[in-house]
Design a protein around this motif. Structure first.
Motif, PDB file in Angstrom:
ATOM      1  N   PRO A 148     -25.700 -59.756 -50.074  1.00 54.34           N
ATOM      2  CA  PRO A 148     -26.261 -59.486 -51.326  1.00 54.34           C
ATOM      3  C   PRO A 148     -27.824 -58.930 -51.080  1.00 54.34           C
ATOM      4  CG  PRO A 148     -24.961 -60.438 -52.091  1.00 54.34           C
ATOM      5  CD  PRO A 148     -24.663 -60.667 -50.741  1.00 54.34           C
ATOM      6  N   SER A 149     -28.209 -60.142 -50.446  1.00 54.26           N
ATOM      7  CA  SER A 149     -29.807 -59.914 -50.366  1.00 54.26           C
ATOM      8  C   SER A 149     -30.543 -58.948 -48.984  1.00 54.26           C
ATOM      9  CB  SER A 149     -31.105 -60.694 -50.164  1.00 54.26           C
ATOM     10  OG  SER A 149     -30.486 -61.839 -52.007  1.00 54.26           O
ATOM     11  N   GLY A 150     -29.389 -58.469 -48.013  1.00 51.91           N
ATOM     12  CA  GLY A 150     -29.714 -57.670 -47.178  1.00 51.91           C
ATOM     13  C   GLY A 150     -30.377 -59.102 -46.071  1.00 51.91           C
ATOM     14  N   LEU A 199     -34.375 -68.635 -49.997  1.00 46.03           N
ATOM     15  CA  LEU A 199     -33.355 -68.083 -49.450  1.00 46.03           C
ATOM     16  C   LEU A 199     -32.052 -67.583 -48.919  1.00 46.03           C
ATOM     17  CD1 LEU A 199     -36.957 -66.507 -47.398  1.00 46.03           C
ATOM     18  CD2 LEU A 199     -36.398 -65.776 -49.363  1.00 46.03           C
ATOM     19  N   GLN A 200     -31.388 -67.574 -49.028  1.00 51.25           N
ATOM     20  CA  GLN A 200     -29.812 -67.748 -48.731  1.00 51.25           C
ATOM     21  C   GLN A 200     -29.843 -66.552 -47.417  1.00 51.25           C
ATOM     22  OE1 GLN A 200     -26.944 -68.983 -48.500  1.00 51.25           O
ATOM     23  NE2 GLN A 200     -27.215 -69.765 -50.198  1.00 51.25           N
ATOM     24  N   HIS A 201     -28.704 -67.401 -46.798  1.00 49.23           N
ATOM     25  CA  HIS A 201     -27.740 -66.571 -45.126  1.00 49.23           C
ATOM     26  C   HIS A 201     -26.424 -66.165 -45.518  1.00 49.23           C
ATOM     27  CE1 HIS A 201     -31.902 -65.733 -43.321  1.00 49.23           C
ATOM     28  NE2 HIS A 201     -32.657 -66.920 -44.152  1.00 49.23           N
ATOM     29  N   ASN A 202     -26.448 -67.332 -46.545  1.00 48.41           N
ATOM     30  CA  ASN A 202     -24.277 -66.984 -46.308  1.00 48.41           C
ATOM     31  C   ASN A 202     -24.268 -65.640 -46.847  1.00 48.41           C
ATOM     32  OD1 ASN A 202     -21.831 -66.394 -48.436  1.00 48.41           O
ATOM     33  ND2 ASN A 202     -21.891 -68.786 -47.055  1.00 48.41           N
ATOM     34  N   PRO A 203     -23.055 -65.467 -45.747  1.00 48.09           N
ATOM     35  CA  PRO A 203     -22.938 -63.920 -45.680  1.00 48.09           C
ATOM     36  C   PRO A 203     -22.550 -63.528 -47.344  1.00 48.09           C
ATOM     37  CG  PRO A 203     -20.972 -64.461 -44.675  1.00 48.09           C
ATOM     38  CD  PRO A 203     -22.334 -66.548 -44.884  1.00 48.09           C
ATOM     39  N   ILE A 267     -36.662 -77.584 -50.594  1.00 47.23           N
ATOM     40  CA  ILE A 267     -34.911 -76.654 -50.194  1.00 47.23           C
ATOM     41  C   ILE A 267     -36.109 -75.165 -50.350  1.00 47.23           C
ATOM     42  CG2 ILE A 267     -33.679 -75.827 -49.763  1.00 47.23           C
ATOM     43  CD1 ILE A 267     -32.249 -79.023 -50.545  1.00 47.23           C
ATOM     44  N   ALA A 268     -36.175 -74.173 -48.683  1.00 45.04           N
ATOM     45  CA  ALA A 268     -36.635 -73.171 -48.526  1.00 45.04           C
ATOM     46  C   ALA A 268     -35.992 -72.165 -48.633  1.00 45.04           C
ATOM     47  CB  ALA A 268     -38.061 -72.773 -48.810  1.00 45.04           C
TER      48      ALA A 268
END
Length: 290
Positions: A148-150, A199-203, A267-268
């Motif tokens: 959702p955040s691209g 910043l999140q990278h989970n799909p 944690i960033a």
């Protein structure tokens, strides 16, 4: 500890607890001065790339008398590796190593694969006397679209910094997983993040606690439950830390690989793969996932 997702949502935002909907061009990672010169990194990268290139010489990097395989779909030893490679149609595989780190005798890679379908994976190699003697991995299907955040499952910073803070960062991330995910010590939760930003990278999840909250609401409505029971490894280089954990997701034994980037003692950023552990009757080796 066991959570329903409604409880996790109410607790206000565990990154990893939210990252649970698991079921490529040939790019060589930065080497030499860019990644920090390391023969072990170069050897691990060469073995991974041999899946794509078919280079038989890469098997010389493995100690045939000691090699232990933890991918449960592959038989043990070098013979199992050769058999698995032989099943891949020539020229069909692609391996893009996005990140490559070293922690003592361990090298861990974060890669994109196109082998019978596109996947994202983490691989861990253990070295003895200059040879690869053990391998673990965790794979997840690559989603069709960004989250959702691209963000994708692999984009973002790739090179480690703050090399003098490796041990402190490993302690921080281990404490987060133990406190929040395993033991539910939510009174300690706020201290791990900077104003709830990451910043999140989970799909399936967007950035920050707002994105997490939206995902948590949807999962809670489905009655999905997860557990983090045990940490098996914490590996790091500088500001990147990988945690390998075991638990359950939706009632199935599950392997969690979570990569964190630490910034200023908080944690960033977070990447992950989540993989169900097959029943023992389906294992092709007896070494176990961990």
């Amino acid at each position: 500890m066991t959570y329903t997702f409604s409880r996790v949502a109410a607790l206000g935002g565990s990154i990893v607890a939210a990252c649970l909907f698991a079921a490529c061009a040939g790019h060589v990672p930065p080497s030499g001065a860019q990644q920090g010169k390391s023969p072990h990194k170069e050897q691990a990268a060469a073995l991974l790339k041999s899946i794509e290139t078919g280079d038989p010489n890469a098997l010389a990097l493995v100690d045939p008398g000691k090699y232990i395989q933890h991918n449960l779909a592959i038989a043990d030893g070098v013979a199992g590796m050769k058999a698995a490679f032989s099943q891949i149609p020539k020229g069909s595989a692609k391996v893009n190593i996005v990140r490559l780190f070293q922690d003592g005798d361990f090298v861990f890679a974060h890669s994109e694969y196109d082998i019978f379908g596109q996947k994202i994976g983490f691989d861990i190699f253990r070295f003895e006397d200059g040879k690869i003697v053990e391998h673990w991995d965790n794979l997840q299907a690559k989603p069709a679209a960004p989250n959702p955040s691209g963000r994708t499952m692999t984009d973002g910073p790739t090179l480690p910094t703050d090399l003098d803070k490796t041990q402190a960062n490993k302690m921080l991330v281990r404490s987060f997983v133990e406190d929040v995910l395993m033991n539910g010590r939510m009174d300690r939760f706020a201290g791990y993040f900077s104003n709830g930003k990451y910043l999140q990278h989970n799909p399936h999840i967007g950035d920050d606690l707002s994105g997490l909250g939206a995902a948590m609401k949807g999962m809670a409505q489905r009655g999905i439950r997860m557990k983090y029971d045990r940490i098996h490894k914490v590996l790091g280089e500088g500001n990147f830390v990988l945690v390998v954990s075991e638990g359950e997701f939706a009632g199935k034994p599950t392997s969690y690989y979570d990569l964190f980037r630490v910034e200023g003692g908080k944690i960033a950023e977070h990447w992950d793969t989540v993989q169900a552990i097959p029943p023992r009757a389906e294992w092709k080796n007896a070494n176990g996932k961990f």
